[in-house]
Design an enzyme around this catalytic site. Structure first.
Site, short mmCIF file in Angstrom:
data_model
loop_
_atom_site.label_atom_id
_atom_site.label_comp_id
_atom_site.label_asym_id
_atom_site.label_seq_id
_atom_site.Cartn_x
_atom_site.Cartn_y
_atom_site.Cartn_z
N GLU A 12 0.83 -1.21 0.00
CA GLU A 12 0.00 0.00 0.00
C GLU A 12 0.87 1.26 0.00
O GLU A 12 0.79 2.11 0.89
CB GLU A 12 -0.96 0.00 1.20
N GLU A 36 -5.70 -8.05 -0.90
CA GLU A 36 -6.35 -7.80 0.39
C GLU A 36 -7.80 -7.46 0.14
O GLU A 36 -8.12 -6.59 -0.69
CB GLU A 36 -5.70 -6.62 1.15
#
Length: 476
Positions: free
Chosen positions: A182, A374
């Protein structure tokens, strides 16, 4: 839904991160990392945002990462549970400070390498492919205190050495790699995202984008090295995904949403395309940012990733009138509350169609295979008098998102696989809580670190087992 929806070779599994699962913070020669300095409690957010400098542990605070769910000692038991569900892929991360405890050594820690070799070998025993993130929100603290973390160009050299060590040490065991988890969270949570702490009066935008440049160069170098070590290695970038919807059709709102999307996609634009996008010239000018670069950087950045991976939990809303008083505090990435969708217990908008929208946007933009690494629902789970956890709410969430992913595949998007987040309950990155649970497997541990750490299968465990066995055909 027919079995043809998911292509042959599609990988099914789940995801954990070293800093949220391993624990053993002081074992195996491991050095302290940024996450090890972030306590559970009222100081957590200020430290994550880089507003409060924290370079020493405090005796009166609880640090969830120090024991986490003790995956370090229980990985064989946990991987056996993954195999029981039928996983063909397991996403995890390497703790940088297990390989280089301080981050700037010339010689790696043999005990750390041995641990990960054993763990990846355990995966291969069950025909589970490891998908490994090199840096998942854990910079060695020595690099923060000695060099200022990613604000310093020297970090590129340290990361490249660490990456090469991993590619060589685990060659033959790992072929799927991610560089930074991320990566766009650097802009929203600078200390947890990149080890940044701000000094009074400095231009924080300058610091963040300079650090981003160093990470982007380091990511491209790692991609280059991975392909040199083994041409079969596949390297991806990783985005905290989720499109911004305009709050209304007012042109200013549409523009605000576009700018918010660009803010998050900026990193992936560079990693997937190999160069800075044109819009950054105006962006940097408006933010007072002047990047300090090296002559070789443009050439290095051309080593673009093989695939684009991303997390997806929720979509977001933006308007020209967004401010700190009207945007949700539920997530580190600020958003207006969408009245057209439901929200989780933690205020995250539940929007399966938003996943399909996000995937179409990303493939249209990058034309590279996608990997959803995710996705999941954080919720409070209760054990009933029969000793069961009937987490139908989690099953419903995952079912609808898997359907949306299947729709995206039908739209013509190549998707490599799916790893649901927190396949075994772990410490929440955002809040430090254990009670915000994502897993198919319950871990007996509470927010204060109490509990046996025993594992227990939830109802969703058996549901996901059936999904994988049917290759996504049976979502009932």
């Amino acid at each position: 839904m027919s079995t043809a929806t998911f292509p042959d070779g599609f990988l099914w599994g789940g995801a954990l991160a070293a800093n949220q699962a391993e624990g053993a913070a002081f074992e195996g020669g491991k050095g302290l990392t940024t996450v090890d300095m972030i306590p559970h409690g009222p100081q957590r957010l200020a430290i994550k945002l880089g507003q409060q400098k924290r370079v020493a542990l405090q005796a009166d605070e609880f640090y969830p990462s120090h024991q986490a769910i003790d995956f370090y000692h229980r990985y064989k038991e946990d991987i056996a549970l993954m195999a029981e569900m039928g996983f063909t892929v397991f996403r995890t991360s390497i703790a940088w400070s297990r390989i280089y405890p301080n981050g700037d050594e010339l010689t790696p820690n043999a005990e750390g390498i041995a641990f990960y070799r054993d763990m990846f070998s355990e995966c291969k025993k069950y025909n589970i492919e490891p998908l490994v993130t090199l840096c998942h929100f854990d910079v060695p603290m020595h690099l923060v205190t000695e060099y200022g973390s990613w604000r310093n160009r020297k970090m590129v050299e340290f990361f490249a050495r660490y990456a090469r060590t991993c590619f060589e040490a685990f060659d033959g065991l790992v072929k799927y790699w991610l560089t930074f988890n991320e990566i766009n969270i650097l802009l929203h949570s600078p200390f947890s995202g990149a080890g940044l702490v701000f000094e009074q009066g400095e231009n924080q935008q300058q610091v963040k984008y300079q650090a981003a440049h160093h990470e982007l160069v380091a990511s491209a170098l790692a991609t280059k090295i991975a392909h040199e070590v083994n041409p079969h290695n596949q390297v991806g970038c990783m985005l905290a995904g989720g499109n911004f919807y305009p709050w209304s059709c007012k042109p200013e709102d549409v523009w605000a949403a576009l700018e918010k999307d660009r803010e998050n996609l900026f990193f992936i634009d560079v990693q997937a395309r190999g160069a800075y996008p044109g819009y950054t010239r105006r962006l940097f000018k408006e933010k007072g940012v002047t990047l300090i670069t090296a002559p070789e950087d443009n050439e290095i950045l051309q080593h673009s990733v093989d695939f684009v991976s991303f997390s997806y939990y929720a979509s977001r809303c933006a308007s020209a009138d967004m401010n700190e008083h009207n945007s949700s505090a539920a997530n580190i990435v600020k958003s207006l509350k969408n009245p057209h969708i439901e929200a989780s217990e933690w205020g995250w908008g539940i929007d399966p169609l938003g996943l399909r929208i996000t995937m179409n946007m990303m493939y249209d933009r990058y034309q590279k295979p996608l990997f959803l690494v995710e996705n999941g629902l954080g919720a409070k789970d209760e054990i009933n008098p029969q000793g069961e956890i009937n987490d139908d709410y989690r099953i419903s969430y995952l079912r609808e998102h898997i359907k949306a992913m299947a729709d995206a595949i039908e739209d013509g998007i190549p998707v490599m696989g799916y790893t649901s987040w927190g396949c075994i309950d772990l410490v929440s990155a955002s809040t430090g809580e254990m009670s915000k649970r994502y897993g198919f497997v319950y871990v007996d541990r509470d927010d204060q670190g109490q509990g046996t750490l025993n594992r227990m299968r939830k109802k969703s465990f058996y549901w996901y087992q059936k999904v994988i066995a049917s290759h996504g055909a049976d979502l009932g």
